[in-house]
Design a protein around this motif. Structure first.
Motif, mmCIF file in Angstrom:
data_model
loop_
_atom_site.group_PDB
_atom_site.id
_atom_site.type_symbol
_atom_site.label_atom_id
_atom_site.label_comp_id
_atom_site.label_asym_id
_atom_site.label_seq_id
_atom_site.Cartn_x
_atom_site.Cartn_y
_atom_site.Cartn_z
ATOM 1 N N ASN A 166 32.679 54.891 44.876
ATOM 2 C CA ASN A 166 31.299 55.338 44.731
ATOM 3 C C ASN A 166 30.684 54.674 43.496
ATOM 4 O OD1 ASN A 166 29.324 57.398 43.311
ATOM 5 N ND2 ASN A 166 29.257 57.867 45.499
ATOM 6 N N LEU A 168 28.049 55.304 41.619
ATOM 7 C CA LEU A 168 27.627 56.154 40.513
ATOM 8 C C LEU A 168 28.826 56.759 39.784
ATOM 9 C CD1 LEU A 168 24.510 57.918 42.080
ATOM 10 C CD2 LEU A 168 24.599 55.885 40.615
ATOM 11 N N ARG A 169 29.830 57.204 40.522
ATOM 12 C CA ARG A 169 31.034 57.724 39.860
ATOM 13 C C ARG A 169 31.708 56.631 39.046
ATOM 14 N NH1 ARG A 169 32.475 60.193 44.851
ATOM 15 N NH2 ARG A 169 34.353 58.909 45.027
ATOM 16 N N GLN A 170 31.758 55.418 39.618
ATOM 17 C CA GLN A 170 32.384 54.306 38.918
ATOM 18 C C GLN A 170 31.635 53.994 37.621
ATOM 19 O OE1 GLN A 170 30.861 51.031 38.743
ATOM 20 N NE2 GLN A 170 32.546 50.080 37.620
ATOM 21 N N ARG A 172 29.825 55.994 35.716
ATOM 22 C CA ARG A 172 30.059 57.026 34.689
ATOM 23 C C ARG A 172 31.454 56.884 34.085
ATOM 24 N NH1 ARG A 172 31.577 62.308 33.424
ATOM 25 N NH2 ARG A 172 29.944 63.481 32.313
ATOM 26 N N TYR A 173 32.444 56.657 34.950
ATOM 27 C CA TYR A 173 33.809 56.479 34.454
ATOM 28 C C TYR A 173 33.884 55.278 33.516
ATOM 29 C CZ TYR A 173 38.683 55.090 34.278
ATOM 30 O OH TYR A 173 39.923 54.705 33.828
ATOM 31 N N ASP A 237 28.570 53.559 48.579
ATOM 32 C CA ASP A 237 29.771 54.394 48.676
ATOM 33 C C ASP A 237 30.574 53.887 49.865
ATOM 34 O OD1 ASP A 237 31.494 56.690 49.697
ATOM 35 O OD2 ASP A 237 30.700 57.584 47.854
ATOM 36 N N ASP A 262 38.054 54.076 38.103
ATOM 37 C CA ASP A 262 38.935 55.246 38.056
ATOM 38 C C ASP A 262 39.951 55.110 39.187
ATOM 39 O OD1 ASP A 262 40.188 57.700 38.111
ATOM 40 O OD2 ASP A 262 38.340 58.878 37.974
ATOM 41 N N ASP A 265 40.831 58.216 41.291
ATOM 42 C CA ASP A 265 39.811 58.568 42.282
ATOM 43 C C ASP A 265 39.894 57.639 43.481
ATOM 44 O OD1 ASP A 265 37.147 59.890 43.066
ATOM 45 O OD2 ASP A 265 36.596 57.761 42.997
ATOM 46 N N THR A 266 40.018 56.335 43.230
ATOM 47 C CA THR A 266 40.111 55.368 44.327
ATOM 48 C C THR A 266 41.310 55.653 45.206
ATOM 49 O OG1 THR A 266 38.958 53.600 43.141
ATOM 50 C CG2 THR A 266 40.490 52.933 44.868
#
Length: 337
Positions: A166, A168-170, A172-173, A237, A262, A265-266
């Motif tokens: 994702n 956006l998640r990537q 932020r991480y 995504d 992350d 997460d992946t």
């Protein structure tokens, strides 16, 4: 005179080492592909011996203005695949090298279209086995590979190196991981997260680059083209496309020191979405995001010396051999490592 002679001899010896270490067991051919009205400039690297038909690995780049060879650093990978009987095909991104266009104008779907155009081009060549074509991609390619594989079920395999799921998640991480690495204070982290939220609000509202600059002040290395690229792709995504490519064998390559992605997460998403029998996970605890050895990457002089004198050793232990083993074992019908 003897000192000068000795110095010249040493230079000649070092020069010979550099040439030897940067000579690969490959036959490289400059190729071109016309796609979407633009000419793409590329390289087809075949095994040094034999006429084929060879299997083929089509390379899908990560972020940035990447040329066909990734400034020569793809060649150790190409050689490892060649030893397994596979050719490699890579095109410079639009606007890079001899390729026309601008890579910043692309969406992830545009990039998937481009990868599939390369596959279709390769299937017309008599020296390529159209049944044994797979995709290799790194980093940002994590949003390209699943879409391409979902649309082309005839691919033999996918190798995803350091992919996120994702956007956006990537992001932020990556922000927090780099701040932590650089020893940022709690106040600095809070300020960075506030700036990030402002940026996301602007992206959601479709703000222009001028509006972004007014809102945040110092834009750093952000350009109008880069802002448009992020605006076009920040909702990416890979989950749905991963689910749609369920039957394609996939090697997921994860680094132990990845500040960009992350990896936990992946891996969790890939394991949840893909059938266990089609997924192979390879972890490299000593590697950075680029799969270069982490300690090596942190030392500028060691990294430079290795790149010049021993480029195959840039990559973390086992990585090159494992890539070759994966495709070789697909050919023999055995399970991947």
């Amino acid at each position: 005179m003897w000192t000068l002679t000795g110095a010249l001899s040493a230079v000649a010896t070092l020069g010979g080492v550099v040439v030897w270490q940067n000579t690969y067991e490959l036959r490289e051919e400059k190729v071109s592909l016309r796609h979407d009205g633009k000419l793409l400039d590329g390289v087809l690297a075949r095994p040094q011996r034999g006429e084929g038909p060879f299997g083929l690995v089509v390379f899908v780049h990560g972020d940035g203005p990447v040329d066909a060879t990734q400034e020569t650093f793809y060649r150790p990978l190409w050689e490892s695949f060649a030893r397994a009987g596979y050719a490699s095909l890579s095109f410079s991104k639009p606007g890079v090298g001899g390729s026309e266009g601008d890579w910043l104008d692309q969406s992830m779907t545009d990039r998937a279209d481009e990868a599939l155009a390369a596959v279709a081009w390769a299937r017309k060549r008599p020296d390529i086995d159209g049944r044994r074509i797979g995709l290799w991609g790194a980093s940002q390619a994590g949003w390209v590979l699943p879409e391409a594989a979902a649309r082309e079920p005839g691919l033999q395999f996918v190798i995803a190196v350091s992919p996120a799921v994702n956007w956006l998640r990537q992001g932020r991480y990556n922000l927090l991981a780099e701040l932590e690495r650089d020893g940022a204070t709690a106040q600095e982290k809070e300020a960075a997260l506030r700036r990030r939220e402002t940026t996301l609000d602007l992206l959601k509202s479709g703000a222009s680059f001028a509006e972004y600059r007014t809102a945040v002040g110092d834009v750093g290395d952000m350009t109008p083209g880069r802002w448009a690229f992020i605006a076009r792709n920040h909702r990416s995504d890979a989950t749905a496309d991963l689910r749609a490519m369920r039957g394609t064998p996939l090697l997921l390559v994860l680094a132990g020191h990845d500040v960009h992605v992350d990896v936990a997460d992946t891996e969790a998403v890939y394991r949840e979405v893909l059938p266990a029998e089609s997924l192979t996970v390879a972890r490299y605890p000593d590697a950075a995001h680029s799969l270069v050895d982490h300690d090596l990457e942190r030392s500028d002089w060691r990294l430079t010396a290795t790149a010049v004198f021993a480029p195959r050793r840039l990559y973390t232990d086992r990585f090159l051999a494992d890539q070759a083993r994966f495709v070789r074992q697909l050919d023999t019908g055995r399970e991947a490592p």
